[in-house]
Enzyme design. Structure first.
Site, PDB file in Angstrom:
ATOM      1  N   GLU A 106      -5.384  22.296  36.463  1.00 46.04           N
ATOM      2  CA  GLU A 106      -5.437  21.518  37.707  1.00 46.04           C
ATOM      3  C   GLU A 106      -4.251  20.564  37.731  1.00 46.04           C
ATOM      4  OE1 GLU A 106      -9.153  19.496  38.436  1.00 46.04           O
ATOM      5  OE2 GLU A 106      -8.154  17.883  39.558  1.00 46.04           O
ATOM      6  N   GLU A 111      -3.678  11.302  44.364  1.00 47.06           N
ATOM      7  CA  GLU A 111      -5.080  10.995  44.092  1.00 47.06           C
ATOM      8  C   GLU A 111      -5.260   9.509  43.824  1.00 47.06           C
ATOM      9  OE1 GLU A 111      -8.777  12.977  41.636  1.00 47.06           O
ATOM     10  OE2 GLU A 111      -6.860  12.782  40.595  1.00 47.06           O
TER      11      GLU A 111
END
Length: 287
Positions: A106, A111
């Site tokens: 990932e 974020e």
């Protein structure tokens, strides 16, 4: 290739794997509720959290998560956005993910949570092939290392993170600067490089859709292939854009984020989500 939102993407409708207080909508529902639409004036795409419905404390609020139909094992990934979701309890992200998490890896390009002021970039690996941040070569990135071991499991999934040095890289600072560009250069031979450019600092070659990353200067984050086996840890990735609420991270860190009350209570405050929306000018992949 420029990807048009949301036509080149699929709408995820499963439960939120991060435990968030959201109900992800399918395409028709998201469009009818004006949670996913294209602005007729500038053709930007809006992906929003519901900010009008009555939801009980600790309940679930409608939101959107989309996944690219194509998958990749390298390339230059670019998002140009004028706004990103903000507000206590929100957890927006632009990321890529491989099959059978965490084994396919990932990559979190954008974020953060709650009132966080700087973007957090993270890699998650799941194989026995080494993947760490090379902390001995800190001059290869401008951000600050938060954790250096990328290995992740279902019960320990923090990964290896670098925090951007600029307050224009996330949330209110990003929006007040007119947004900007995030870019990931995934090169299996050299490593992963990530940049953020505020609106006034976007390279001209990028605006002209003829990007030359070698001219962009030191990236915000860099994961060297010297200390991370890129090929074995990251492959067949799809891009994902989403906004969840509370959940494992935003909910777990809520009380230490300077936000009022509890995360569960905030879910009931519809007005908190008026600005919980992405406004995306384009997403492009160059290979």
């Amino acid at each position: 290739m420029v990807f048009y939102l949301p036509s080149d993407w699929d709408f995820y409708t499963g439960s939120d794997p991060t435990g968030g207080n959201v109900i992800y909508q399918n395409k028709s529902a998201a469009e009818s509720k004006r949670l996913a639409y294209v602005n007729s004036s500038d053709y930007s795409t809006v992906l929003a959290v519901d900010s009008t419905s009555t939801v009980a404390a600790g309940g679930d609020r409608d939101s959107v998560r989309i996944t690219s139909q194509n998958s990749y094992s390298g390339g230059l990934f670019v998002m140009d956005a004028s706004k990103m979701p903000v507000g206590c309890s929100t957890w927006p992200s632009f990321w890529t993910v491989g099959p059978d998490w965490p084994y396919g890896g990932e990559i979190d390009i954008v974020e953060g949570i709650n009132d966080q002021t700087k973007n957090q970039m993270t890699l998650h690996s799941g194989t026995n092939h080494t993947c760490t941040i090379d902390t001995d070569d800190s001059d290869e990135y401008t951000g600050s290392v938060l954790s250096s071991n990328c290995y992740s499991t279902e019960t320990s999934d923090s990964g290896c993170s670098i925090k951007d040095s600029s307050t224009t890289s996330f949330a209110y600072g990003f929006n007040n600067a007119g947004g900007g560009v995030f870019a990931l250069l995934w090169d299996n031979s050299t490593g992963m490089s990530m940049w953020h450019f505020a609106r006034d600092d976007i390279p001209k070659d990028l605006t002209a859709q003829a990007p030359r990353p070698s001219s962009w200067g030191t990236p915000s984050g860099f994961w060297s292939a010297k200390t991370c086996d890129i090929t074995d840890n990251f492959y067949d990735h799809q891009m994902v854009i989403d906004t969840t609420i509370c959940g494992n991270w935003a909910g777990g860190a809520y009380s230490s984020s300077g936000c009022p009350g509890t995360c569960s209570d905030m879910v009931a405050n519809a007005s908190n989500y008026v600005d919980a929306k992405w406004v995306i000018n384009y997403v492009a992949v160059y290979q």
